[in-house]
Design a protein around this motif. Structure first.
Motif, PDB file in Angstrom:
ATOM      1  N   ASN A 161       0.043  10.724  -0.030  1.00 26.12           N
ATOM      2  CA  ASN A 161      -0.568   9.636  -0.865  1.00 26.12           C
ATOM      3  C   ASN A 161      -0.786  10.402  -2.068  1.00 26.12           C
ATOM      4  OD1 ASN A 161      -1.673   6.861  -1.554  1.00 26.12           O
ATOM      5  ND2 ASN A 161      -3.441   7.881  -1.717  1.00 26.12           N
ATOM      6  N   SER A 162      -1.278  11.678  -2.413  1.00 24.53           N
ATOM      7  CA  SER A 162      -1.843  12.087  -3.528  1.00 24.53           C
ATOM      8  C   SER A 162      -0.680  13.096  -4.047  1.00 24.53           C
ATOM      9  CB  SER A 162      -3.197  12.975  -3.250  1.00 24.53           C
ATOM     10  OG  SER A 162      -2.884  13.963  -2.194  1.00 24.53           O
TER      11      SER A 162
ATOM     12  N   PRO B 181       0.819  -1.240  -0.124  1.00 27.64           N
ATOM     13  CA  PRO B 181      -0.032   0.076  -0.153  1.00 27.64           C
ATOM     14  C   PRO B 181       0.838   1.425   0.077  1.00 27.64           C
ATOM     15  CG  PRO B 181       0.262  -0.833   2.270  1.00 27.64           C
ATOM     16  CD  PRO B 181       0.827  -2.030   1.260  1.00 27.64           C
ATOM     17  N   SER B 182       0.214   2.409  -0.203  1.00 23.55           N
ATOM     18  CA  SER B 182       0.861   3.789  -0.006  1.00 23.55           C
ATOM     19  C   SER B 182       1.550   4.224   1.316  1.00 23.55           C
ATOM     20  CB  SER B 182       0.064   4.707  -0.554  1.00 23.55           C
ATOM     21  OG  SER B 182       0.692   5.882  -0.245  1.00 23.55           O
TER      22      SER B 182
ATOM     23  N   CYS C 150       6.116   0.178   3.592  1.00 22.42           N
ATOM     24  CA  CYS C 150       5.512   1.442   3.376  1.00 22.42           C
ATOM     25  C   CYS C 150       5.743   2.458   4.224  1.00 22.42           C
ATOM     26  CB  CYS C 150       3.993   1.562   2.882  1.00 22.42           C
ATOM     27  SG  CYS C 150       2.925   0.857   4.295  1.00 22.42           S
ATOM     28  N   ALA C 151       5.274   3.934   4.514  1.00 17.86           N
ATOM     29  CA  ALA C 151       5.537   4.785   5.200  1.00 17.86           C
ATOM     30  C   ALA C 151       4.507   4.397   6.338  1.00 17.86           C
ATOM     31  CB  ALA C 151       5.251   6.107   4.870  1.00 17.86           C
ATOM     32  N   VAL C 152       4.962   4.588   7.733  1.00 18.41           N
ATOM     33  CA  VAL C 152       4.222   4.054   8.721  1.00 18.41           C
ATOM     34  C   VAL C 152       3.890   5.520   9.617  1.00 18.41           C
ATOM     35  CG1 VAL C 152       3.800   2.838  10.960  1.00 18.41           C
ATOM     36  CG2 VAL C 152       5.102   1.786   8.633  1.00 18.41           C
ATOM     37  N   THR C 153       2.610   5.769  10.109  1.00 23.10           N
ATOM     38  CA  THR C 153       2.441   6.803  10.996  1.00 23.10           C
ATOM     39  C   THR C 153       1.720   6.518  12.208  1.00 23.10           C
ATOM     40  OG1 THR C 153       2.299   8.583   9.181  1.00 23.10           O
ATOM     41  CG2 THR C 153       1.238   9.212  11.573  1.00 23.10           C
ATOM     42  N   ILE C 154       2.001   6.622  13.458  1.00 22.60           N
ATOM     43  CA  ILE C 154       1.290   6.117  14.465  1.00 22.60           C
ATOM     44  C   ILE C 154       0.790   7.469  15.269  1.00 22.60           C
ATOM     45  CG2 ILE C 154       1.683   5.180  16.791  1.00 22.60           C
ATOM     46  CD1 ILE C 154       3.313   3.133  15.633  1.00 22.60           C
TER      47      ILE C 154
END
Length: 281
Positions: A267-268, A163-164, A207-211
């Motif tokens: 993502n965009s 995924p993105s 993919c990039a991970v944000t918590i």
């Protein structure tokens, strides 16, 4: 028999009785679905379509697909352990109103979905919806979003797909860790049937991970989410700490509101990358 010995015996009896109850009822403790009648009509203040997907073992899983005319991308959302789409649909319109299409499913036995939950079924069902989503959108336009219980599922799916990005709200390092926090005197490792080993899955996420996690979370300790963050091997990661945030109110905090657009919009914007690898406060 001495009074002390009687007290010890009764203490042990009660201890093992509680242990047995915890083992037997753990499914009902972890999963708290709200059933919906088959003819229930959803009503949301954003355009949507209701649909079902059928599993390989013949169960039907209910889902909502929020749509926009010109979506920036799509969010595949895995919700928490309580309620049904009647609740989670309202929650996810927050993202739909930001011009992202959203697909959110009800797990087996939740809402109108049929079947019995096992950990393996949850992962298979989540992959079914990922496959469905990837047929409608390019994979690099898919954002995986997990909340609470759903963070383990989202992390598992991110670990086996491309995924993105992956966004986790109030995640846990492992289910065992959370259970031990609540029940420190019991050997939860030996009785826990649901592992949700996010700390293992996260090792294969590329993919990039944000918590997002609140410091006053009384359900999943902040320390558990931070341990998960620290175990992420890639550099494209970010942890946003919500000071004073609890388990269900992060959306009410300025820190969430002012950062979520940037996190989503990476993502965009094909040439924009999230490069921060620090814990933000």
């Amino acid at each position: 028999m001495s009074k002390l010995k009687k007290v010890l015996i009764w203490t042990l009896i009660i201890y093992f009785m509680v242990l047995g109850l915890l083992s037997f009822f753990q499914h009902k403790i972890i999963f708290q679905p709200k059933k919906l009648p088959k003819n229930y009509t959803f009503q949301f203040d954003h355009p949507f379509e209701e649909f079902f997907l059928e599993t390989t073992d013949g169960e039907r899983l209910n889902a909502i697909h929020f749509k926009n005319k010109h979506p920036k991308g799509v969010i595949l959302y895995f919700h928490g352990n309580k309620g049904s789409l009647s609740r989670w649909g309202r929650i996810t319109t927050f993202f739909a109103k930001k011009q992202y299409d959203v697909i959110v499913m009800d797990y087996r036995s939740y809402g109108k979905s049929t079947g019995i939950i096992t950990e393996e079924n949850l992962y298979k069902d989540a992959q079914l919806f990922y496959d469905y989503t990837s047929k409608l959108y390019k994979e690099d336009r898919i954002i995986l979003y997990g909340r609470s219980l759903g963070t383990g599922i989202a992390t598992k799916i991110a670990s086996t797909n491309q995924p993105s990005s992956l966004i986790l709200e109030t995640p846990y390092n492992t289910m065992e860790e959370v259970t031990s926090y609540w029940l420190p005197i019991f050997p939860v490792k030996s009785i826990l049937k649901f592992k949700f080993a996010s700390n293992e899955f996260i090792q294969d996420v590329t993919c990039a991970v944000t918590i997002y996690h609140g410091t006053d979370d009384g359900v999943v300790p902040y320390a558990s989410g931070k341990r998960l963050f620290e175990s992420i091997p890639i550099s494209e990661k970010r942890m946003i700490t919500i000071e004073g945030g609890s388990h269900n109110d992060l959306i009410n905090f300025e820190e969430y509101i002012k950062t979520i657009d940037k996190i989503l919009d990476r993502n965009s914007n094909e040439n924009q990358n999230v490069t921060s690898s620090g814990v933000e406060k």
